[in-house]
Each structure stands twice: as structure tokens, then as C-alpha cells.
Design an enzyme around this catalytic site. Structure first.
Site, PDB file in Angstrom:
ATOM      1  N   CYS A 179       0.268  58.942  55.502  1.00  0.00           N
ATOM      2  CA  CYS A 179      -1.270  59.358  55.594  1.00  0.00           C
ATOM      3  C   CYS A 179      -2.032  58.668  54.478  1.00  0.00           C
ATOM      4  O   CYS A 179      -3.217  58.352  54.714  1.00  0.00           O
ATOM      5  CB  CYS A 179      -1.182  60.946  55.395  1.00  0.00           C
ATOM      6  SG  CYS A 179       0.027  61.815  56.430  1.00  0.00           S
ATOM      7  N   ASP A 180      -1.633  58.441  53.384  1.00  0.00           N
ATOM      8  CA  ASP A 180      -2.178  57.529  52.319  1.00  0.00           C
ATOM      9  C   ASP A 180      -2.418  56.202  52.968  1.00  0.00           C
ATOM     10  O   ASP A 180      -3.983  55.749  52.717  1.00  0.00           O
ATOM     11  CB  ASP A 180      -1.371  57.503  51.229  1.00  0.00           C
ATOM     12  CG  ASP A 180      -1.249  58.631  50.314  1.00  0.00           C
ATOM     13  OD1 ASP A 180      -2.080  59.749  50.242  1.00  0.00           O
ATOM     14  OD2 ASP A 180      -0.429  58.873  49.558  1.00  0.00           O
ATOM     15  N   ALA A 181      -1.957  55.487  53.438  1.00  0.00           N
ATOM     16  CA  ALA A 181      -2.120  54.030  54.002  1.00  0.00           C
ATOM     17  C   ALA A 181      -3.138  54.150  54.981  1.00  0.00           C
ATOM     18  O   ALA A 181      -4.065  53.559  55.013  1.00  0.00           O
ATOM     19  CB  ALA A 181      -0.733  53.534  54.594  1.00  0.00           C
TER      20      ALA A 181
END
Length: 398
Positions: A179-181
Site C-alpha cells: 500500500c505504501d509503494a
């Protein structure tokens, strides 16, 4: 004698970014801009720097910094300032007048309270591109509840964790901060679009990206299937690798390893495995039965033997490797994706580089990840007099 060819410019050469970000969502996005040639000025806390510098992996740091921080902060210069100091705020606003983009991923409202919100920066440059990354958005239900936004929590909230694994398993997190990426790459795309819009139309604007909505966006196939078929899709008991896909999609144990098998006709895999009965099974209604039968047959074959047979038959398949095996192949091939740099402490590092290939404006490794405040004087001298710089140093030390 042919004269030496002059180095080509970088794609974002001349673009300057003032970077207030931390963790992965912001830093991974701004590193991409730096890789493509932007001058990225990373604003950190004096002394300790960005929070992620101290995040240990397996209890260890590299030269005093986290491996995660080093992975996402090359091609940046660091300036360390106490954002609560009026003189620091003034210096940053002066610096912003020379910048094209401001990026932050504090919780909603923090930058406004510091006097560093969109309106503050727009007052010094009316075509500024001001980018906010967050967990839940700037003015959504969960943002108003001040919920923490972090990768695992977003995997849980979007349904991603419940899509992973087999029926009966607990919800399963992905093996990386997906999700961060996703949020970081979406943020970088938003910034590039805003830069193009400014070039074409002469306008600045605010860009907002959050982890929750960016993750829901990458679930587009699953949500489309669920909503438009008016159906629920459940994880397979036998291990089909997506809740909404049919057999044989999944991972299979072999005599000496594991093999991933993607979509393809059941009659083809039935032929490869010499089991005509497989071709009679419905790939959706009988998907668990088919998966279990292929499990049995794959366990009797070696990985390379089965892989070659599937590929020869036109079936999509690949061996399941460890991350180290994938890395070692890159190293053996001399891949340009691996870059060697020296940490500020003198510790040699190897990092994953930029995966974008541009024929005329290639990315470059220009700057190693910076030490905290390494470029304070170099950056601030651009906008402060010697006396002002001395006064700011004194105020920061008090």
C-alpha cells in the site's frame, strides 16, 4: 576525431522539490523525482532526522541509518530545521519561492498549524504544486477521526488482507509494504501530471493522494467483478491464488521446489500432466478439486521438468524463488538496477535503483542518501544572508 558526446540532461533537470516527507509514501515518491533529475531538498528534524532513519531491520542499522531509509532517500540533499521556529519557517518559505513542488505527508492539518500549508506556500509562489500524502485523505471520515494510516492497517481496511491466502487461513498481509509503494507511485504520477499541467496551462495546484484510496484503486479488477456480477468471491480452500479466479491459477509444490501457474486452458495442463480427467473439470465450479489434483501431480515432477513442459505447451508458469535468488541473478547479470554507493559514514551500500529506462534522458545516481542536515549551509545560503544564517543556527542551538 569525434568529440565526446555531452551528457544528456535528466528528464526533470531544473525542477526543484521541497520535501517534508517521511516513512515510505512520501520518500519513495520524491526519490523517483530525484532519480529523474529533480533537485530534492529533504527537510528533517535537527539531530535525529526523519523518523525512519532509526527503524531497525532485524535489530540493526547501517552506519547509524535504517536500511529502509537508505533505500528511499538517494539523490536528495538534507536540511535540518526546527519547524516551530519562526526563522526556520521564514527560511523555508523563501526557499519555496525557488521551488516547483512542495511534498508533505504529515497528518492532515499539521502543516497548516505550522504555517506551512498550501496557502502559505502559494503566497510566495502562486504556481506552486503542493502535494499532500496521507493514510486516509485530507477530509474523510477516518481522517476526521485522526486514525493512524499505515500499510498493514490499509491492507486490513481495504479487504486486501482478506483476499490473500486460502479459505480458513487468517487474513494474510502481503510480503512487502504494497500500500505504501502503491501510494508513493501514485503520488509521483500526480506530481508529474501537475508539472505537465503547469507547463501547458500556467497553473499551480494542490495534489492529494492517500493510501486507502490508492489501494482501493489497485483492487479495481476485484471490485469490478464483485459489483458488476453482483456476487461475493471467496478464497479457495485448496489455494487458488485469487478469490475470483479459476483453476489452475496458483502455486504448486514440486519434488524440489515450487512452481507458479497462471491462467490457461484446463485441457492444456491436463495434457502436460497426462491426466485427461482434469480436462473434464469446470475451472470455476470445480476449482478446488482441480487444484488438489494438480497439487498431487506436480508433487511427482521436478520444477525444471514441469516448467519446461508447461512453457513448451504455451502455458504461463514460473519457478517460485526467494528474494535472495532474484537478487543474486541481478548481481550475476551485472544489472543496472543495482547501484553501489558509499554511506556518509564510509560504509559501502548496494541499493535498488530506478526501474525506468529513458533513452534520451536516463536516470542517474548523483547523490548518496544524505546525513541529517548535511546540506544546511549549502541550501540555506541561497536564500539567507550570512547574518541570518548565523542567527538561525543560534536559535536552533538554544
Amino acid at each position: 576525431m569525434t568529440p565526446d558526446r555531452q551528457p544528456t540532461p535528466s528528464a526533470l533537470e531544473g525542477i526543484r522539490v521541497l520535501d517534508f516527507t517521511q516513512m515510505m509514501l512520501g520518500p519513495f515518491a520524491t526519490q523517483l523525482l530525484g532519480d529523474l533529475g529533480a533537485d530534492v531538498i529533504k527537510v528533517e528534524r535537527p539531530g535525529t532526522g526523519e523518523w525512519e532513519r532509526g527503524l531497525t531491520y532485524a535489530g540493526e542499522l547501517l552506519g547509524g541509518d535504517s536500511a529502509a531509509f537508505l533505500a528511499m532517500n538517494r539523490n536528495k540533499r538534507s536540511v535540518a530545521l526546527d519547524l516551530k521556529l519562526p526563522a526556520a519557517r521564514d527560511a523555508l518559505l523563501r526557499l519555496a519561492a525557488t521551488c516547483d513542488v512542495v511534498v508533505e505527508n504529515f497528518r492532515p492539518g499539521v502543516m497548516d498549524r505550522l504555517g506551512l500549508g498550501y496557502d502559505d506556500f502559494r503566497a510566495v509562489r502562486d504556481d506552486i504544486i503542493y502535494c499532500s500524502g496521507s493514510g486516509w485523505g485530507q477530509d474523510t471520515k477516518y481522517a476526521r477521526e485522526n486514525r493512524p494510516g499505515q500499510d498493514l492497517l490499509i491492507q486490513a481496511a481495504t479487504g486486501l488482507a482478506f483476499n490473500t491466502g486460502t479459505a480458513g487461513d487468517p487474513p494474510t498481509a502481503a510480503g512487502t509494504s504494497i500500500c505504501d509503494a502503491t501510494g508513493a507511485l501514485t503520488l509521483a504520477n500526480g506530481i508529474l501530471a501537475a508539472l505537465l499541467a503547469r507547463e501547458r496551462f500556467g497553473i499551480g495546484q494542490r495534489v492529494e493522494v492517500d493510501l486507502y484510496h490508492a489501494t482501493l484503486a489497485i483492487l479495481t479488477q476485484e471490485i469490478s467483478a464483485m459489483v458488476n456480477h453482483d456476487a461475493e468471491f471467496y478464497r479457495s480452500e485448496a489455494g487458488i491464488a485469487q478469490p475470483w479466479l479459476e483453476a489452475p491459477f496458483g502455486i504448486y509444490r514440486t519434488i524440489d521446489g515450487w512452481l507458479a501457474v497462471a491462467m490457461g486452458p484446463m485441457d492444456v495442463i491436463a495434457g502436460v500432466l497426462a491426466d485427461p480427467a482434469l480436462a473434464e473439470l469446470d475451472p470455476w465450479l470445480d476449482r478446488d478439486t482441480a487444484k488438489r489434483r494438480i497439487d498431487e501431480l506436480a508433487a511427482e515432477r521436478k520444477t525444471t521438468e514441469l516448467l519446461d513442459a508447461l512453457l513448451d505447451a504455451g502455458f504461463w508458469a514460473a519457478p517460485v524463488r526467494t528474494m535472495r535468488e532474484a537478487y543474486e541473478e541481478l548481481a550475476a547479470d551485472g544489472s543496472s538496477l543495482l547501484v553501489d554507493v558509499m554511506h556518509a559514514s564510509g560504509t559501502p551500500l548496494q541499493l535498488i535503483g530506478c526501474p525506468i529506462t529513458l533513452s534520451e534522458t536516463p536516470w542517474r545516481q548523483r547523490l548518496r542518501p544524505p546525513a541529517v542536515g548535511e546540506h544546511n549551509d549549502e541550501i540555506l545560503a541561497e536564500v539567507l544572508s550570512a547574518d541570518e544564517l548565523h542567527a538561525l543556527r543560534a536559535a536552533s542551538a538554544s
